[in-house]
Design an enzyme around this catalytic site. Structure first.
Site, PDB file in Angstrom:
ATOM      1  N   TYR A 155       2.098   7.812 -27.126  1.00  0.00           N
ATOM      2  CA  TYR A 155       3.230   7.527 -28.014  1.00  0.00           C
ATOM      3  C   TYR A 155       3.660   8.746 -28.836  1.00  0.00           C
ATOM      4  CZ  TYR A 155       2.165   2.624 -26.934  1.00  0.00           C
ATOM      5  OH  TYR A 155       1.913   1.441 -26.297  1.00  0.00           O
TER       6      TYR A 155
ATOM      7  N   LYS B 138     -10.029   4.526 -19.139  1.00  0.00           N
ATOM      8  CA  LYS B 138      -9.723   4.459 -17.710  1.00  0.00           C
ATOM      9  C   LYS B 138     -10.305   5.726 -17.089  1.00  0.00           C
ATOM     10  CE  LYS B 138      -7.583   2.423 -14.251  1.00  0.00           C
ATOM     11  NZ  LYS B 138      -8.075   1.158 -13.684  1.00  0.00           N
TER      12      LYS B 138
ATOM     13  N   ASP C 102      -8.760  -2.308 -17.493  1.00  0.00           N
ATOM     14  CA  ASP C 102      -8.344  -3.488 -16.720  1.00  0.00           C
ATOM     15  C   ASP C 102      -9.402  -4.577 -16.796  1.00  0.00           C
ATOM     16  OD1 ASP C 102      -9.688  -1.453 -15.459  1.00  0.00           O
ATOM     17  OD2 ASP C 102      -8.765  -1.691 -13.510  1.00  0.00           O
TER      18      ASP C 102
ATOM     19  N   ASP D 139      -2.775  -0.938 -28.118  1.00  0.00           N
ATOM     20  CA  ASP D 139      -1.542  -1.674 -28.390  1.00  0.00           C
ATOM     21  C   ASP D 139      -1.535  -2.963 -27.558  1.00  0.00           C
ATOM     22  OD1 ASP D 139       0.977  -2.318 -29.199  1.00  0.00           O
ATOM     23  OD2 ASP D 139       2.004  -0.658 -28.217  1.00  0.00           O
TER      24      ASP D 139
ATOM     25  N   ASP E  21      -2.779  -7.076 -28.836  1.00  0.00           N
ATOM     26  CA  ASP E  21      -1.876  -8.231 -28.744  1.00  0.00           C
ATOM     27  C   ASP E  21      -2.524  -9.359 -27.947  1.00  0.00           C
ATOM     28  OD1 ASP E  21       0.095  -7.074 -30.234  1.00  0.00           O
ATOM     29  OD2 ASP E  21       1.697  -7.501 -28.807  1.00  0.00           O
TER      30      ASP E  21
END
Ligand code: NAD
Length: 360
Positions: free
Chosen positions: A146, A195, A227, A251, A255
């Site tokens: 970001y 990852k 994942d 992020d 959620d």
């Protein structure tokens, strides 16, 4: 004790939920004899309407001069709000990114906890959540994708876009220390999510986390691929204590972790750095669809205020007092509309705040 709080009401339901939280902080002030000074700061759409930008340098300095920030939420409905016709650096969210970056708030902490009284609202099967769950997600907030360089260029007759994902060892180390410190005060387990089977930043992430973990032999460390983590959150959320991860993975996972509690209006968050300063806000957004109706759930903001007392002001008894008052109100059967169920008493945003303040 005297503490100065920058109060950012923001947009949508922001003013309603922040006013609710201030009622509760006032009750704490009265009970424990503290003096809280509130400094109003404009940010988001509320600031665009007056100054044409989402955060002025004057308000940024004012916020920085306080001991902590309490934020409601910013932003509007992008499909109708004129704010989203502006260039991206002038939109409401740009104010929040500027604030986080300028104040170096690199660690975002989001608790995800299943209240006994709200188990019915949890979308997971009963056998998965019968013993509840209680985790926090520690998300790196000022680095990664970001904040990397990005560009969209026309190449051979088509647009090509790229976003840079960059992390330095020091950025990883400082958030790892924060996460291990917090795990030490909880159930002593850190799940670091990356990852590393594919990307370099994750391999560096894993190496630095391993180094930091050596300083915390009492805290168990495990690594999990992002994942798999997304799947495990649904399959067995109880296994987690502190999930530590980078900006974009955090992020998304935070959620997901909010949703499995079934009540986004209940979830608090803190953005911290390595001193006592912090910014505290609900995990949800400005909910423009219900703004101005006095029906929003103020509990996420009230619990964020409790985190502010705990992490920035070291007022542990006071923070516990707010959390217990919230539990008591739920036990007494009061609900805002988003968490309403049969046989319970539906109350407005302002009434819910008052009921919690009364129980302090
Ligand atoms: P949202 O979280 O605002 O709303 C999602 C849904 O949850 C809506 O139906 C809303 O009514 C409901 N909801 C949210 N908070 C609630 C509460 N306290 N009580 C009852 N119901 C609640 O997400 P969105 O609709 O995707 O975003 C709306 C705006 O908020 C956008 O402009 C977005 O950019 C902004 N946003 C701001 C922040 C922030 O200020 N940190 C965070 C996320 C989104």
């Amino acid at each position: 004790m005297e503490r100065k709080i920058a109060v950012i009401r923001g947009d949508g339901i922001g003013p309603e939920i922040v006013d609710g939280a201030l009622k509760v902080i006032d009750a704490i002030s009265e009970k424990y004899g503290h003096k809280f000074i509130y400094e109003d700061v404009l940010m988001g759409g509320a600031s665009i309407n007056v100054y044409g930008k989402p955060l002025t340098d004057e308000f940024l300095s004012k916020a920085a001069s306080c001991d902590a920030i309490l934020l409601g939420a910013i932003g509007g409905d992008a499909s109708v709000s004129p704010w989203y016709k502006l260039e991206s650096f002038l939109r409401p969210e740009a104010g929040l990114l500027k604030l986080r970056k300028s104040l170096n708030l690199f660690a975002n902490l989001r608790p995800s906890y299943l209240y006994d009284e709200l188990k019915d609202a949890c979308p997971l099967k009963e056998e998965i959540v019968e013993d509840g769950f209680d985790m926090v997600i520690m998300r790196e907030l000022t680095g990664g994708l970001y904040f990397g360089e990005r560009e969209t260029v026309l190449k051979n007759g088509e647009y090509v876009a790229h976003d840079n994902l960059v992390y330095s060892e020091s950025e990883i180390r400082r958030i790892a220390i924060r996460a291990f410190d917090i795990a030490r005060k909880r159930n002593k387990k850190v799940t670091s999510v990356d990852k590393a089977n594919v990307i370099d930043t994750s391999r560096l992430w894993r190496k630095v986390i391993e180094e930091v973990s050596k300083e915390y032999p009492d805290v168990k460390l495990e690594h999990m691929l992002v994942d798999n983590c997304a799947m495990q959150l649904i399959k067995n959320p109880k296994q987690f204590d502190v999930i530590l991860t980078e900006n974009m993975f955090g992020d998304i996972l935070s959620d997901e972790a909010s949703m499995i509690t079934g009540s986004i209006g209940m979830l608090s968050s803190a953005s911290l750095r390595d001193d006592s300063f912090g910014m505290y806000e609900p995990s949800h957004g400005s909910a423009p669809d219900i703004a101005g109706k006095d029906i929003a759930n103020p509990i996420a903001t009230i619990l964020s205020a409790a985190m502010m007392l705990r992490y920035s002001f070291d007022m542990i008894a006071e923070a516990n007092s707010i959390e217990n008052a919230v539990k008591k109100v739920l036990e007494d059967g009061y609900r805002t509309v988003d968490i309403m169920s049969e046989g319970k008493k539906e109350v407005s945003c302002s009434k819910m705040s008052e009921l919690i303040a009364d129980r302090i």
